[in-house]
Design a protein around this motif. Structure first.
Motif, PDB file in Angstrom:
ATOM      1  N   GLY A 118      61.598  61.740  32.788  1.00 41.79           N
ATOM      2  CA  GLY A 118      61.218  62.947  31.929  1.00 41.79           C
ATOM      3  C   GLY A 118      59.998  63.102  31.957  1.00 41.79           C
ATOM      4  N   ASN A 119      59.020  63.200  30.569  1.00 42.39           N
ATOM      5  CA  ASN A 119      57.888  63.594  30.621  1.00 42.39           C
ATOM      6  C   ASN A 119      57.026  62.259  30.459  1.00 42.39           C
ATOM      7  OD1 ASN A 119      57.652  66.247  31.201  1.00 42.39           O
ATOM      8  ND2 ASN A 119      58.465  66.510  29.198  1.00 42.39           N
ATOM      9  N   ARG A 120      57.649  61.330  30.787  1.00 45.34           N
ATOM     10  CA  ARG A 120      56.840  59.769  30.340  1.00 45.34           C
ATOM     11  C   ARG A 120      56.598  58.984  31.694  1.00 45.34           C
ATOM     12  NH1 ARG A 120      56.067  58.642  25.151  1.00 45.34           N
ATOM     13  NH2 ARG A 120      57.215  59.827  23.588  1.00 45.34           N
ATOM     14  N   PHE A 152      54.548  49.766  23.598  1.00 49.91           N
ATOM     15  CA  PHE A 152      53.147  49.941  24.148  1.00 49.91           C
ATOM     16  C   PHE A 152      52.048  50.288  23.176  1.00 49.91           C
ATOM     17  CE2 PHE A 152      56.494  50.958  27.163  1.00 49.91           C
ATOM     18  CZ  PHE A 152      55.992  50.046  28.436  1.00 49.91           C
ATOM     19  N   PRO A 153      50.867  50.026  23.645  1.00 49.70           N
ATOM     20  CA  PRO A 153      49.663  50.033  22.762  1.00 49.70           C
ATOM     21  C   PRO A 153      49.504  51.808  22.577  1.00 49.70           C
ATOM     22  CG  PRO A 153      48.969  49.526  24.899  1.00 49.70           C
ATOM     23  CD  PRO A 153      50.328  49.285  24.785  1.00 49.70           C
ATOM     24  N   ASP A 154      48.838  52.135  21.195  1.00 51.17           N
ATOM     25  CA  ASP A 154      48.880  53.527  20.815  1.00 51.17           C
ATOM     26  C   ASP A 154      47.855  54.330  22.025  1.00 51.17           C
ATOM     27  OD1 ASP A 154      50.193  53.077  18.518  1.00 51.17           O
ATOM     28  OD2 ASP A 154      48.179  52.489  17.281  1.00 51.17           O
ATOM     29  N   TYR A 155      47.155  53.520  22.669  1.00 54.83           N
ATOM     30  CA  TYR A 155      46.211  54.302  23.782  1.00 54.83           C
ATOM     31  C   TYR A 155      47.045  54.551  24.875  1.00 54.83           C
ATOM     32  CZ  TYR A 155      45.273  49.702  25.860  1.00 54.83           C
ATOM     33  OH  TYR A 155      45.622  48.653  26.699  1.00 54.83           O
ATOM     34  N   LEU A 156      48.427  54.357  25.073  1.00 53.91           N
ATOM     35  CA  LEU A 156      49.340  54.769  25.869  1.00 53.91           C
ATOM     36  C   LEU A 156      50.304  55.485  25.295  1.00 53.91           C
ATOM     37  CD1 LEU A 156      49.291  51.475  28.112  1.00 53.91           C
ATOM     38  CD2 LEU A 156      47.979  53.590  28.642  1.00 53.91           C
ATOM     39  N   PRO A 157      50.234  56.554  24.868  1.00 54.82           N
ATOM     40  CA  PRO A 157      51.416  57.180  23.879  1.00 54.82           C
ATOM     41  C   PRO A 157      52.280  57.740  25.095  1.00 54.82           C
ATOM     42  CG  PRO A 157      49.534  58.667  24.175  1.00 54.82           C
ATOM     43  CD  PRO A 157      48.928  57.293  24.839  1.00 54.82           C
ATOM     44  N   ASN A 158      51.898  57.894  26.208  1.00 57.82           N
ATOM     45  CA  ASN A 158      53.072  58.496  27.215  1.00 57.82           C
ATOM     46  C   ASN A 158      53.831  57.402  28.181  1.00 57.82           C
ATOM     47  OD1 ASN A 158      53.691  61.075  28.173  1.00 57.82           O
ATOM     48  ND2 ASN A 158      52.537  60.920  30.169  1.00 57.82           N
ATOM     49  N   ALA A 159      53.660  56.346  27.780  1.00 60.52           N
ATOM     50  CA  ALA A 159      54.216  55.159  28.613  1.00 60.52           C
ATOM     51  C   ALA A 159      55.729  55.212  28.295  1.00 60.52           C
ATOM     52  CB  ALA A 159      53.478  54.030  28.384  1.00 60.52           C
ATOM     53  N   THR A 160      56.458  54.965  29.191  1.00 63.67           N
ATOM     54  CA  THR A 160      58.067  54.171  28.996  1.00 63.67           C
ATOM     55  C   THR A 160      58.293  53.078  29.675  1.00 63.67           C
ATOM     56  OG1 THR A 160      60.314  55.140  28.611  1.00 63.67           O
ATOM     57  CG2 THR A 160      59.065  56.020  30.552  1.00 63.67           C
ATOM     58  N   SER A 161      59.546  52.490  29.587  1.00 64.54           N
ATOM     59  CA  SER A 161      60.170  51.486  30.383  1.00 64.54           C
ATOM     60  C   SER A 161      61.507  51.609  30.851  1.00 64.54           C
ATOM     61  CB  SER A 161      59.899  50.253  29.633  1.00 64.54           C
ATOM     62  OG  SER A 161      60.547  50.079  28.723  1.00 64.54           O
ATOM     63  N   VAL A 162      61.942  50.991  31.790  1.00 65.87           N
ATOM     64  CA  VAL A 162      63.462  50.840  32.209  1.00 65.87           C
ATOM     65  C   VAL A 162      64.200  50.522  30.826  1.00 65.87           C
ATOM     66  CG1 VAL A 162      65.152  50.005  33.421  1.00 65.87           C
ATOM     67  CG2 VAL A 162      62.903  50.666  34.662  1.00 65.87           C
ATOM     68  N   LYS A 163      63.669  49.445  30.036  1.00 65.94           N
ATOM     69  CA  LYS A 163      64.440  48.957  29.088  1.00 65.94           C
ATOM     70  C   LYS A 163      64.321  50.089  27.964  1.00 65.94           C
ATOM     71  CE  LYS A 163      65.175  45.422  25.824  1.00 65.94           C
ATOM     72  NZ  LYS A 163      65.279  43.861  25.738  1.00 65.94           N
ATOM     73  N   ILE A 252      42.424  68.114  38.912  1.00 65.40           N
ATOM     74  CA  ILE A 252      43.543  68.893  38.259  1.00 65.40           C
ATOM     75  C   ILE A 252      44.310  67.935  37.086  1.00 65.40           C
ATOM     76  CG2 ILE A 252      45.458  68.640  39.732  1.00 65.40           C
ATOM     77  CD1 ILE A 252      46.466  71.380  38.804  1.00 65.40           C
ATOM     78  N   GLU A 253      44.285  68.309  35.991  1.00 63.18           N
ATOM     79  CA  GLU A 253      45.225  67.583  34.901  1.00 63.18           C
ATOM     80  C   GLU A 253      46.313  68.412  34.602  1.00 63.18           C
ATOM     81  OE1 GLU A 253      44.456  66.172  30.178  1.00 63.18           O
ATOM     82  OE2 GLU A 253      42.748  66.885  31.462  1.00 63.18           O
ATOM     83  N   PHE A 254      47.299  67.512  34.579  1.00 59.67           N
ATOM     84  CA  PHE A 254      48.796  68.105  34.085  1.00 59.67           C
ATOM     85  C   PHE A 254      48.858  68.073  32.435  1.00 59.67           C
ATOM     86  CE2 PHE A 254      49.234  67.111  38.253  1.00 59.67           C
ATOM     87  CZ  PHE A 254      50.658  67.429  38.702  1.00 59.67           C
ATOM     88  N   VAL A 255      48.933  69.526  31.676  1.00 56.97           N
ATOM     89  CA  VAL A 255      49.103  69.490  30.331  1.00 56.97           C
ATOM     90  C   VAL A 255      50.401  69.336  29.927  1.00 56.97           C
ATOM     91  CG1 VAL A 255      48.284  71.009  28.334  1.00 56.97           C
ATOM     92  CG2 VAL A 255      46.742  70.620  30.331  1.00 56.97           C
ATOM     93  N   ASN A 256      50.836  68.656  29.091  1.00 61.90           N
ATOM     94  CA  ASN A 256      52.349  68.640  28.536  1.00 61.90           C
ATOM     95  C   ASN A 256      52.349  69.348  27.391  1.00 61.90           C
ATOM     96  OD1 ASN A 256      53.355  66.411  30.594  1.00 61.90           O
ATOM     97  ND2 ASN A 256      52.338  64.824  29.414  1.00 61.90           N
TER      98      ASN A 256
END
Length: 256
Positions: A118-120, A152-163, A252-256
């Motif tokens: 997705g977007n994570r 995940f820590p707050d400074y990684l708001p975009n992270a996800t995991s398989v679990k 370049i930066e991807f803007v979500n």
């Protein structure tokens, strides 16, 4: 052609597990620089990596024992330095193909080599090439993937995991073995000269391909559409004026 570079994985001398290390890439790089040759396909896996790195020295956070943090050694001397991005493609595709049966079509490769669901962000990699005489003597491929970590820590708001996605744990060594064998398949395609196949397949797996999205460059924010990736890894984005803009890493930066 050399086959089965990972054939000794988990049973031979080319698989090493470490409780804790600053960086598996650093460990393997030091190992490869010693006078004793290191076998191609050697894999270093750490339960805890205290100073993992991503592209451009970005930090990588991983909860000990919950995720895959590993590095593998390749010796792609057959690949010209000018084509080193093809190795990025091959490794990214290997990780993608190993995870796709679990995660399905929500899985994408975000240029150049992040793994997204997705977007994570699910994971990423850092490939460090050791050049000698115009050839890639060694390639240290470091990969970090969030597997069984739930928070995940707050400074990684975009992270996800398989679990987080599937709500179940997965065996890390089984996944590692699967990833290595898929990487090997694409690597051997490169070695056999099937460069175009690898390039075309990479493009079809790309995050935001042919979708109009928002981006940010040094000129400011703009709407654009990813059209292609050049042979050397440059990203091509078409803006609303039908101009094809080219970007290298960090331009370049991807803007979500």
């Amino acid at each position: 052609m050399q086959n089965n570079i990972f054939s000794g994985l988990f049973v031979g001398q080319n698989f090493v597990t470490i409780k804790e290390v600053d960086s598996t890439n650093n460990f393997l790089k030091q190992l490869a620089s010693n006078s004793k040759p290191v076998i191609e396909g050697t894999v270093i896996m750490a339960e805890n990596q205290t100073a993992g790195r991503g592209q451009q020295q970005n930090g990588w956070h991983a909860e000990p024992g919950k995720n895959l943090t590993f590095s593998l050694l390749l010796k792609p001397s057959f690949l010209p330095v000018t084509q080193q991005f093809d190795l990025v493609r091959a490794v990214s595709l290997g990780v993608f193909d190993a995870l796709h049966p679990l995660l399905g079509d929500g899985l994408k490769i975000k240029w150049p080599n992040d793994i997204y669901y997705g977007n994570r962000k699910l994971g990423g990699m850092l490939i460090e090439n050791m050049i000698q005489g115009g050839q890639i003597k060694n390639a240290i491929v470091g990969i970090g993937l969030n597997i069984n970590q739930q928070t995940f820590p707050d400074y990684l708001p975009n992270a996800t995991s398989v679990k987080q996605i599937l709500q179940q744990d997965y065996d890390l060594k089984t996944l590692l073995s699967d990833i290595c064998h898929h990487i090997e398949a694409y690597y051997l395609n490169l070695k056999a000269g099937k460069i175009l196949f690898v390039r075309e397949t990479y493009l079809t797996r790309l995050y935001w391909l042919n979708e109009q999205k928002e981006y940010k460059s040094k000129e400011g924010q703009f709407a654009g559409t990813i059209k292609s990736v050049k042979d050397n890894g440059i990203l091509v984005v078409e803006n609303n004026n039908h101009e094809e803009l080219e970007f290298s890493l960090k331009e370049i930066e991807f803007v979500n």
